[in-house]
Design a protein around this motif. Sequence first.
Motif, PDB file in Angstrom:
ATOM      1  N   GLY A 192       0.810  -1.207   0.000  1.00 33.58           N
ATOM      2  CA  GLY A 192       0.000   0.000   0.000  1.00 33.58           C
ATOM      3  C   GLY A 192       0.842   1.255   0.000  1.00 33.58           C
ATOM      4  N   ARG A 193       0.257   2.331   0.503  1.00 35.72           N
ATOM      5  CA  ARG A 193       0.910   3.639   0.536  1.00 35.72           C
ATOM      6  C   ARG A 193       1.353   3.961   1.954  1.00 35.72           C
TER       7      ARG A 193
ATOM      8  N   GLU B 281      -3.488  -1.642   0.557  1.00 40.11           N
ATOM      9  CA  GLU B 281      -4.467  -1.702  -0.523  1.00 40.11           C
ATOM     10  C   GLU B 281      -4.642  -3.092  -1.104  1.00 40.11           C
ATOM     11  N   ARG B 282      -3.680  -3.979  -0.828  1.00 39.88           N
ATOM     12  CA  ARG B 282      -3.807  -5.344  -1.341  1.00 39.88           C
ATOM     13  C   ARG B 282      -3.030  -6.295  -0.447  1.00 39.88           C
TER      14      ARG B 282
ATOM     15  N   GLN C 270      -7.594  -7.236  -3.519  1.00 41.01           N
ATOM     16  CA  GLN C 270      -7.530  -5.780  -3.511  1.00 41.01           C
ATOM     17  C   GLN C 270      -8.582  -5.259  -2.546  1.00 41.01           C
TER      18      GLN C 270
ATOM     19  N   GLY D 271      -9.771  -1.261  -0.333  1.00 39.56           N
ATOM     20  CA  GLY D 271      -9.457   0.143  -0.089  1.00 39.56           C
ATOM     21  C   GLY D 271     -10.082   1.109  -1.072  1.00 39.56           C
TER      22      GLY D 271
ATOM     23  N   LYS E 100     -10.883   3.717  -4.088  1.00 39.87           N
ATOM     24  CA  LYS E 100     -10.173   4.766  -4.813  1.00 39.87           C
ATOM     25  C   LYS E 100      -9.645   5.876  -3.897  1.00 39.87           C
TER      26      LYS E 100
ATOM     27  N   GLU F 267      -7.306   8.129  -2.391  1.00 37.68           N
ATOM     28  CA  GLU F 267      -5.934   8.476  -2.777  1.00 37.68           C
ATOM     29  C   GLU F 267      -5.263   9.424  -1.794  1.00 37.68           C
TER      30      GLU F 267
END
Length: 99
Positions: A23-24, A37-38, A52, A54, A56, A58
């Motif tokens: 993820g981020r 996110e995955r 997957q 989460g 969209k 961002e």
Amino acid sequence: MIQAKRIENGVYLGQLGRLTFEGRFSWKNRILAFIFERVRIKIGPFNPFEIQFGGKDEREPSTKDPFFIWFYIDEVIAVARGKSGGTAFWCRCRHIASY
């Protein structure tokens, strides 16, 4: 859109398989916040199974998301406290090529 950095964390069991999360993340001062996110699950010689989640969203990860507060890092070990209060330890190890 903010371009967040990417993170992958996991449990690696050699030839048996692995469980990884991707993820981020954002890093400010001693706080590493992240949004996974995955998830990937690989068992033995079989192809990885990927889930997957989460949507969209961002936004940049913040302390509203899961995070770690780092309190010790050197060349071999890292120690942090998680958002829920648990302590996590990481050690540097030799990365074995993917199978």
